[in-house]
Design a protein around this motif. Sequence first.
Motif, PDB file in Angstrom:
ATOM      1  N   ALA A   1      10.737   4.334   4.746  1.00  0.00           N
ATOM      2  CA  ALA A   1       9.739   5.400   4.704  1.00  0.00           C
ATOM      3  C   ALA A   1      10.326   6.664   4.087  1.00  0.00           C
ATOM      4  O   ALA A   1       9.670   7.343   3.280  1.00  0.00           O
ATOM      5  CB  ALA A   1       9.229   5.694   6.115  1.00  0.00           C
ATOM      6  N   LEU A   2      11.558   6.982   4.437  1.00  0.00           N
ATOM      7  CA  LEU A   2      12.219   8.163   3.879  1.00  0.00           C
ATOM      8  C   LEU A   2      12.358   8.040   2.366  1.00  0.00           C
ATOM      9  O   LEU A   2      12.091   9.002   1.621  1.00  0.00           O
ATOM     10  CB  LEU A   2      13.593   8.340   4.530  1.00  0.00           C
ATOM     11  CG  LEU A   2      14.403   9.560   4.066  1.00  0.00           C
ATOM     12  CD1 LEU A   2      13.672  10.850   4.402  1.00  0.00           C
ATOM     13  CD2 LEU A   2      15.796   9.535   4.733  1.00  0.00           C
ATOM     14  N   LYS A   3      12.756   6.873   1.902  1.00  0.00           N
ATOM     15  CA  LYS A   3      12.889   6.643   0.465  1.00  0.00           C
ATOM     16  C   LYS A   3      11.544   6.814  -0.241  1.00  0.00           C
ATOM     17  O   LYS A   3      11.458   7.430  -1.316  1.00  0.00           O
ATOM     18  CB  LYS A   3      13.444   5.239   0.200  1.00  0.00           C
ATOM     19  CG  LYS A   3      13.635   4.907  -1.272  1.00  0.00           C
ATOM     20  CD  LYS A   3      14.213   3.510  -1.450  1.00  0.00           C
ATOM     21  CE  LYS A   3      14.375   3.177  -2.932  1.00  0.00           C
ATOM     22  NZ  LYS A   3      14.924   1.797  -3.121  1.00  0.00           N
ATOM     23  N   ASP A   4      10.481   6.277   0.378  1.00  0.00           N
ATOM     24  CA  ASP A   4       9.154   6.404  -0.225  1.00  0.00           C
ATOM     25  C   ASP A   4       8.717   7.862  -0.309  1.00  0.00           C
ATOM     26  O   ASP A   4       8.134   8.295  -1.311  1.00  0.00           O
ATOM     27  CB  ASP A   4       8.128   5.600   0.591  1.00  0.00           C
ATOM     28  CG  ASP A   4       8.315   4.098   0.453  1.00  0.00           C
ATOM     29  OD1 ASP A   4       8.983   3.670  -0.511  1.00  0.00           O
ATOM     30  OD2 ASP A   4       7.796   3.357   1.313  1.00  0.00           O
ATOM     31  N   ILE A   5       8.990   8.627   0.744  1.00  0.00           N
ATOM     32  CA  ILE A   5       8.613  10.044   0.733  1.00  0.00           C
ATOM     33  C   ILE A   5       9.394  10.803  -0.329  1.00  0.00           C
ATOM     34  O   ILE A   5       8.840  11.637  -1.055  1.00  0.00           O
ATOM     35  CB  ILE A   5       8.841  10.676   2.121  1.00  0.00           C
ATOM     36  CG1 ILE A   5       7.895  10.065   3.143  1.00  0.00           C
ATOM     37  CG2 ILE A   5       8.630  12.199   2.055  1.00  0.00           C
ATOM     38  CD1 ILE A   5       8.147  10.505   4.572  1.00  0.00           C
ATOM     39  N   ASP A   6      10.688  10.504  -0.439  1.00  0.00           N
ATOM     40  CA  ASP A   6      11.521  11.203  -1.423  1.00  0.00           C
ATOM     41  C   ASP A   6      11.113  10.871  -2.853  1.00  0.00           C
ATOM     42  O   ASP A   6      11.496  11.588  -3.785  1.00  0.00           O
ATOM     43  CB  ASP A   6      12.999  10.870  -1.187  1.00  0.00           C
ATOM     44  CG  ASP A   6      13.552  11.560   0.059  1.00  0.00           C
ATOM     45  OD1 ASP A   6      12.917  12.525   0.520  1.00  0.00           O
ATOM     46  OD2 ASP A   6      14.603  11.119   0.567  1.00  0.00           O
ATOM     47  N   ASN A   7      10.344   9.806  -3.019  1.00  0.00           N
ATOM     48  CA  ASN A   7       9.846   9.456  -4.361  1.00  0.00           C
ATOM     49  C   ASN A   7       8.504  10.109  -4.682  1.00  0.00           C
ATOM     50  O   ASN A   7       7.997   9.963  -5.797  1.00  0.00           O
ATOM     51  CB  ASN A   7       9.710   7.934  -4.494  1.00  0.00           C
ATOM     52  CG  ASN A   7      11.065   7.244  -4.637  1.00  0.00           C
ATOM     53  OD1 ASN A   7      12.018   7.831  -5.145  1.00  0.00           O
ATOM     54  ND2 ASN A   7      11.144   5.998  -4.184  1.00  0.00           N
TER      55      ASN A   7
ATOM     56  N   GLY B   1       0.808  -1.214   0.000  1.00  0.00           N
ATOM     57  CA  GLY B   1       0.000   0.000   0.000  1.00  0.00           C
ATOM     58  C   GLY B   1       0.837   1.257   0.000  1.00  0.00           C
ATOM     59  O   GLY B   1       0.368   2.330  -0.366  1.00  0.00           O
ATOM     60  N   GLY B   2       2.090   1.146   0.438  1.00  0.00           N
ATOM     61  CA  GLY B   2       3.012   2.263   0.324  1.00  0.00           C
ATOM     62  C   GLY B   2       2.611   3.517   1.065  1.00  0.00           C
ATOM     63  O   GLY B   2       2.587   4.602   0.494  1.00  0.00           O
ATOM     64  N   ASP B   3       2.281   3.398   2.333  1.00  0.00           N
ATOM     65  CA  ASP B   3       1.971   4.569   3.151  1.00  0.00           C
ATOM     66  C   ASP B   3       3.175   4.873   4.034  1.00  0.00           C
ATOM     67  O   ASP B   3       3.362   4.252   5.080  1.00  0.00           O
ATOM     68  CB  ASP B   3       0.728   4.305   4.005  1.00  0.00           C
ATOM     69  CG  ASP B   3       0.244   5.549   4.727  1.00  0.00           C
ATOM     70  OD1 ASP B   3       1.070   6.439   4.998  1.00  0.00           O
ATOM     71  OD2 ASP B   3      -0.955   5.622   5.024  1.00  0.00           O
ATOM     72  N   PRO B   4       4.024   5.820   3.632  1.00  0.00           N
ATOM     73  CA  PRO B   4       5.247   6.077   4.399  1.00  0.00           C
ATOM     74  C   PRO B   4       4.991   6.584   5.808  1.00  0.00           C
ATOM     75  O   PRO B   4       5.780   6.319   6.711  1.00  0.00           O
ATOM     76  CB  PRO B   4       5.995   7.111   3.551  1.00  0.00           C
ATOM     77  CG  PRO B   4       4.972   7.699   2.641  1.00  0.00           C
ATOM     78  CD  PRO B   4       3.957   6.638   2.412  1.00  0.00           C
ATOM     79  N   ALA B   5       3.901   7.301   6.021  1.00  0.00           N
ATOM     80  CA  ALA B   5       3.592   7.780   7.365  1.00  0.00           C
ATOM     81  C   ALA B   5       3.303   6.608   8.302  1.00  0.00           C
ATOM     82  O   ALA B   5       3.703   6.616   9.469  1.00  0.00           O
ATOM     83  CB  ALA B   5       2.403   8.736   7.327  1.00  0.00           C
ATOM     84  N   LEU B   6       2.623   5.581   7.789  1.00  0.00           N
ATOM     85  CA  LEU B   6       2.343   4.395   8.601  1.00  0.00           C
ATOM     86  C   LEU B   6       3.604   3.560   8.807  1.00  0.00           C
ATOM     87  O   LEU B   6       3.794   2.948   9.855  1.00  0.00           O
ATOM     88  CB  LEU B   6       1.238   3.563   7.953  1.00  0.00           C
ATOM     89  CG  LEU B   6      -0.194   3.861   8.402  1.00  0.00           C
ATOM     90  CD1 LEU B   6      -0.410   3.440   9.843  1.00  0.00           C
ATOM     91  CD2 LEU B   6      -0.530   5.346   8.258  1.00  0.00           C
ATOM     92  N   ARG B   7       4.493   3.553   7.814  1.00  0.00           N
ATOM     93  CA  ARG B   7       5.752   2.822   7.986  1.00  0.00           C
ATOM     94  C   ARG B   7       6.617   3.523   9.040  1.00  0.00           C
ATOM     95  O   ARG B   7       7.288   2.867   9.841  1.00  0.00           O
ATOM     96  CB  ARG B   7       6.506   2.720   6.653  1.00  0.00           C
ATOM     97  CG  ARG B   7       7.705   1.770   6.735  1.00  0.00           C
ATOM     98  CD  ARG B   7       8.295   1.477   5.378  1.00  0.00           C
ATOM     99  NE  ARG B   7       7.430   0.653   4.550  1.00  0.00           N
ATOM    100  CZ  ARG B   7       7.316  -0.662   4.667  1.00  0.00           C
ATOM    101  NH1 ARG B   7       7.976  -1.316   5.608  1.00  0.00           N
ATOM    102  NH2 ARG B   7       6.531  -1.332   3.840  1.00  0.00           N
ATOM    103  N   TYR B   8       6.587   4.839   9.037  1.00  0.00           N
ATOM    104  CA  TYR B   8       7.293   5.592  10.082  1.00  0.00           C
ATOM    105  C   TYR B   8       6.707   5.254  11.455  1.00  0.00           C
ATOM    106  O   TYR B   8       7.446   5.028  12.426  1.00  0.00           O
ATOM    107  CB  TYR B   8       7.187   7.091   9.812  1.00  0.00           C
ATOM    108  CG  TYR B   8       7.472   7.964  11.005  1.00  0.00           C
ATOM    109  CD1 TYR B   8       8.754   8.061  11.549  1.00  0.00           C
ATOM    110  CD2 TYR B   8       6.451   8.706  11.608  1.00  0.00           C
ATOM    111  CE1 TYR B   8       9.012   8.867  12.652  1.00  0.00           C
ATOM    112  CE2 TYR B   8       6.696   9.502  12.705  1.00  0.00           C
ATOM    113  CZ  TYR B   8       7.972   9.591  13.224  1.00  0.00           C
ATOM    114  OH  TYR B   8       8.224  10.385  14.320  1.00  0.00           O
ATOM    115  N   ALA B   9       5.378   5.203  11.544  1.00  0.00           N
ATOM    116  CA  ALA B   9       4.732   4.867  12.810  1.00  0.00           C
ATOM    117  C   ALA B   9       5.130   3.456  13.256  1.00  0.00           C
ATOM    118  O   ALA B   9       5.346   3.211  14.446  1.00  0.00           O
ATOM    119  CB  ALA B   9       3.214   4.976  12.666  1.00  0.00           C
TER     120      ALA B   9
END
Length: 203
Positions: free
Chosen positions: A163-169, A134-142
């Motif tokens: 999560a950082l990599k996903d956000i930077d994308n 699902g690719g939710d970086p905020a949830l991966r950070y949590a």
Amino acid sequence: TGPARAGWLTHLADVGANERLIRVAEAAGPASAMDDSTLGTYLAALAAMHRTDRLAAVLRERIPKESNLDRLREMGQLALDGGLTNDAVLAYRRLLAQKPDDREALRAVGLAALSQRQYEEARQALGAYVNAGGGDPALRYAYGEALLGLGDRERAVTEYTRALKDIDNVAKPDFQLRLVRANILQRLGRTADALAAFAALRA
């Protein structure tokens, strides 16, 4: 009759007459005796009118007895919207007991557990959520925060990095994702980058 009353309540909801809807529903009998259609409309009206105390009382009576997944999901969302986190968690836990992979319930239970520092429950729920994709970086950070709370810094760093990599994308991250990114940089010990990211949020 029941169907006629349900139709009338739906009409009142459609025209925004929530105060009258509540009076009509309560005049017909206690919430414990309401059918599903009437109950759903009644609860939504209570939420719309910010009758939080009454909403909480009805939810606490009905959730432990409810088994219908859609109704539990509806009750959980109404509770969340009304700031009734504990009641929402109860509804979503009952939902997960029947459907362990329900993403909405996993998210709600995981974030609530994390906010209450119940790290093991947060790890289980958020881990199931992010590992299902699902690719939710905020949830991966949590999820990383839950792992860190359990003392597993190595795995937490792995999740922060993902999560950082996903956000930077993300082409144009919103404010929330940018805030998550700043927090991740801080967790990873990249102090200068974190300070710059926090400063950018205030610009």
